[in-house]
Design a protein around this motif. Structure first.
Motif, mmCIF file in Angstrom:
data_model
loop_
_atom_site.group_PDB
_atom_site.id
_atom_site.type_symbol
_atom_site.label_atom_id
_atom_site.label_comp_id
_atom_site.label_asym_id
_atom_site.label_seq_id
_atom_site.Cartn_x
_atom_site.Cartn_y
_atom_site.Cartn_z
ATOM 1 N N TRP A 196 2.623 -3.183 3.858
ATOM 2 C CA TRP A 196 1.252 -2.798 4.162
ATOM 3 C C TRP A 196 0.592 -3.886 5.009
ATOM 4 C CZ3 TRP A 196 -3.633 -4.810 3.115
ATOM 5 C CH2 TRP A 196 -4.699 -3.925 3.318
ATOM 6 N N THR A 197 -0.164 -3.471 6.000
ATOM 7 C CA THR A 197 -0.870 -4.418 6.863
ATOM 8 C C THR A 197 -2.378 -4.175 6.764
ATOM 9 O OG1 THR A 197 -0.652 -2.907 8.753
ATOM 10 C CG2 THR A 197 1.040 -4.602 8.489
ATOM 11 N N LYS A 198 -3.133 -5.238 6.885
ATOM 12 C CA LYS A 198 -4.581 -5.136 6.793
ATOM 13 C C LYS A 198 -5.151 -4.431 8.017
ATOM 14 C CE LYS A 198 -4.982 -9.512 4.250
ATOM 15 N NZ LYS A 198 -5.594 -10.873 4.251
ATOM 16 N N ARG A 201 -10.887 -6.161 11.303
ATOM 17 C CA ARG A 201 -12.065 -6.660 10.614
ATOM 18 C C ARG A 201 -13.196 -5.638 10.691
ATOM 19 N NH1 ARG A 201 -14.969 -12.563 11.588
ATOM 20 N NH2 ARG A 201 -16.440 -12.402 9.831
ATOM 21 N N LYS A 205 -8.984 0.721 5.251
ATOM 22 C CA LYS A 205 -7.760 1.515 5.411
ATOM 23 C C LYS A 205 -7.533 2.378 4.183
ATOM 24 C CE LYS A 205 -3.984 0.097 7.480
ATOM 25 N NZ LYS A 205 -2.682 -0.558 7.809
ATOM 26 N N ARG A 226 -8.438 0.214 0.716
ATOM 27 C CA ARG A 226 -8.552 -1.244 0.710
ATOM 28 C C ARG A 226 -9.303 -1.723 1.945
ATOM 29 N NH1 ARG A 226 -2.444 -2.887 -1.228
ATOM 30 N NH2 ARG A 226 -1.912 -0.907 -0.236
ATOM 31 N N ASN A 227 -9.984 -2.845 1.795
ATOM 32 C CA ASN A 227 -10.776 -3.379 2.906
ATOM 33 C C ASN A 227 -9.944 -4.311 3.779
ATOM 34 O OD1 ASN A 227 -10.597 -5.765 1.470
ATOM 35 N ND2 ASN A 227 -12.687 -5.685 0.704
ATOM 36 N N ASP A 228 -10.590 -4.961 4.732
ATOM 37 C CA ASP A 228 -9.860 -5.813 5.676
ATOM 38 C C ASP A 228 -9.347 -7.103 5.046
ATOM 39 O OD1 ASP A 228 -12.264 -7.057 5.302
ATOM 40 O OD2 ASP A 228 -12.980 -6.828 7.355
ATOM 41 N N LYS A 229 -9.725 -7.355 3.792
ATOM 42 C CA LYS A 229 -9.204 -8.522 3.076
ATOM 43 C C LYS A 229 -8.032 -8.148 2.167
ATOM 44 C CE LYS A 229 -13.705 -10.834 2.996
ATOM 45 N NZ LYS A 229 -14.783 -11.402 2.130
ATOM 46 N N GLY A 230 -7.761 -6.849 2.072
ATOM 47 C CA GLY A 230 -6.700 -6.381 1.190
ATOM 48 C C GLY A 230 -7.168 -6.087 -0.214
ATOM 49 N N ASP A 231 -8.479 -6.200 -0.454
ATOM 50 C CA ASP A 231 -9.018 -5.935 -1.787
ATOM 51 C C ASP A 231 -9.065 -4.431 -2.039
ATOM 52 O OD1 ASP A 231 -9.445 -8.660 -2.121
ATOM 53 O OD2 ASP A 231 -11.449 -8.549 -1.221
#
Length: 286
Positions: A196-198, A201, A205, A226-231
């Motif tokens: 998985w890739t972020k 910004r 995703k 998930r957001n651009d930080k992977g959270d």
């Protein structure tokens, strides 16, 4: 057809036919342990021919363990060999309940560790883990069904609660097995594994996917946000009745993901929150 008759004798011992056959041919055991006996009828001879077939796929489910022989019955969760392989004279005539702690339905580790070989010890402990896992996932799905009724006004059939929960557990266990196999494959280097890739910004995703359950004529969809930080922001899954083509099921998963995104946008506009991200990327494997 005969195999079905044998299965019914095994599962419904208290039925009229079950009681008649049990009283005559196996009064002190089950169909799996029954013998041909003296002066057997043609019907009994025919049904008994299916005993070997049923033994290959039948498994004892642990309750109080009093009627399950430790050595003779298939009661382990190992699909390749559900029987005990330990050769120990102390196990002869022993039932599963004798492996429990006194007054508690939990394994007596001291007894198990002293009587069984390593393979059997692991398989025995896995039995209780499997039981706890099923209870946990069924309770989770009951809570989930309750939330669907209260918050979304969606009624869930009681019969589907258990079947869907067991299907989820089976899927999860299959994934864990595949992960173990992949980790031991010679070509499973980091460069060969899709990761998985972020997103960019300011983007969110949404990964979505679908699964087909042909045995129950159902299919499920799920999406993870998930957001651009992977959270992790949100995750959900739904089950539908039907046997569609795989590309249709994938399309439904994308539809559900887009529907969530639209609801998120509407909620943002209602709350007038300028910090809430509105750019979405939907990713699927179809």
């Amino acid at each position: 057809m005969l195999g079905k008759k044998g299965w019914r004798l095994l599962k419904f011992e208290t039925s009229l036919v079950g009681r008649v056959f049990k009283a005559k041919y196996y009064p002190h055991s089950s169909f799996l342990d029954a013998k041909l006996g003296c002066n057997p009828s043609y019907v009994w001879r025919s049904i008994l021919e299916t005993q070997t077939l049923l033994k290959r796929g039948a498994r004892w489910r642990i309750g109080d363990g009093r009627s399950i022989s430790v050595v003779e019955h298939p009661w382990l969760t190992d699909m390749q060999n559900p029987c005990i392989i330990t050769h120990n004279e102390d196990l002869r005539g022993m039932t599963v309940d004798q492996l429990f702690k006194i007054c508690v339905r939990a394994w007596n580790e001291n007894v198990i560790d002293s009587l069984f070989v390593t393979r059997d010890r692991r398989a025995i402990y896995d039995v209780m883990k499997e039981k706890v896992a099923k209870i946990s996932v069924v309770c989770w799905n009951i809570w989930r069904a309750r939330n669907e009724v209260i918050w979304n006004n969606r009624n869930v059939r009681a019969g589907n609660v258990v079947s869907v929960a067991v299907a989820y557990l089976s899927q999860w266990q299959d994934v864990q097995k595949k992960r173990k196999v992949t980790s031991h494959m010679p070509n499973s280097s980091p460069g060969n594994i899709e990761r998985w890739t972020k997103p960019e910004r300011g983007c969110v995703k949404i990964n979505c996917d679908a699964a087909l359950f042909t045995s129950t004529s159902q299919f499920g969809v799920a999406w993870v946000v998930r957001n651009d930080k992977g959270d992790l922001i949100y995750a959900n899954c739904r089950c539908f009745v039907g046997k569609p083509e795989s590309h249709y099921a994938e399309a439904v998963s994308i539809r559900e993901a887009l529907s969530w995104a639209k609801d998120a946008i509407d909620s943002r506009e209602e709350s007038n929150d300028p910090d809430l991200q509105l750019r979405f990327v939907v990713e699927s494997d179809c």
